[in-house]
Design an enzyme around this catalytic site. Sequence first.
Site, mmCIF file in Angstrom:
data_model
loop_
_atom_site.group_PDB
_atom_site.id
_atom_site.type_symbol
_atom_site.label_atom_id
_atom_site.label_comp_id
_atom_site.label_asym_id
_atom_site.label_seq_id
_atom_site.Cartn_x
_atom_site.Cartn_y
_atom_site.Cartn_z
ATOM 1 N N TYR A 67 35.073 3.712 6.793
ATOM 2 C CA TYR A 67 35.033 4.400 7.887
ATOM 3 C C TYR A 67 33.662 5.485 7.436
ATOM 4 C CZ TYR A 67 38.803 2.828 10.519
ATOM 5 O OH TYR A 67 39.673 2.056 10.950
ATOM 6 N N HIS A 128 43.017 -3.133 5.013
ATOM 7 C CA HIS A 128 42.505 -3.326 6.330
ATOM 8 C C HIS A 128 42.762 -5.265 7.480
ATOM 9 C CE1 HIS A 128 39.170 -0.172 8.421
ATOM 10 N NE2 HIS A 128 40.386 -1.406 9.208
#
Length: 286
Positions: A67, A128
């Site tokens: 991110y 993830h």
Amino acid sequence: SGVFTCDAKPQVQAPPGANLAMPAVRANLAMPAVNLGHPDDGKTNMTQEALLWFKLGGRGIDTAYVYHNQDEVGAAVRESGLKREEVYITSKIMCPFIGHPTVESTVKAVQEDLKELRMDYVDLMLIHFPCSSHQDTQTVWRGLEQVFKQGLVRAVGVSNFGVDDLDAVLSLNSEVPVAMNQCQMSIGSHDDAVINYCKSKGVPYEAYSPLRHVNLKDPTLVAIAANHKVSPAQVALRWINQQEIYIATSPGGSTEYAKEDLSISSFTLSTNEMAKLSAIKANAQA
């Protein structure tokens, strides 16, 4: 704060904002039921959004190495005046895009993540996405076992894992339990097979993008919201929460939306209402 415990150990005190009855994340850590996730617009400054979240009583923040906002998340925690143990931080690391992971490269990835956050530990670290092979996923898990034992992470879990992906990790019979499977979930978009499998294995589940596929003008949703004098978005989140599923939401810097997200415990959906919401199909435009 009502939190279902996994075992008979003393319960860690839930931070403010974790005011909904939820199953405790494995390792007996109390995770807030509603957490601030990655801004969907990709533009919102995470420091300002997180500071607003903290001000309104929220205590959980969801981030990830990819991110590229860890510095903003870390800054918000430091500027908030809250103690580190009052805040619940979830982060995620990726499998390597090229080559195969090793235990050492996984440990290094977590250390790099903590360096970006400028923190000594995170409360929950997730893989993830599944790696390109189950064997690679298992290797990353072995690396996460190491950082768990070192105290760099308080709990370990996965994200976007299907049944086979989960089995690859569960088959390791790791002494470190799978503390979470975080997946996209919303009204009209929910993988019931994976959700039920997680429940059968005692793996907590978390929904991200909980409004992504939701038509907030759906007549059924609007009618239920009017019945409880709340917004359709609040009903959509409460539908998830009442299934004992955690939430990572994105109010987009809006004080009004953040307040709504943090107050979904103010009403309870009936069994009939839950069934009607579960039957809604995906919104093709969302």
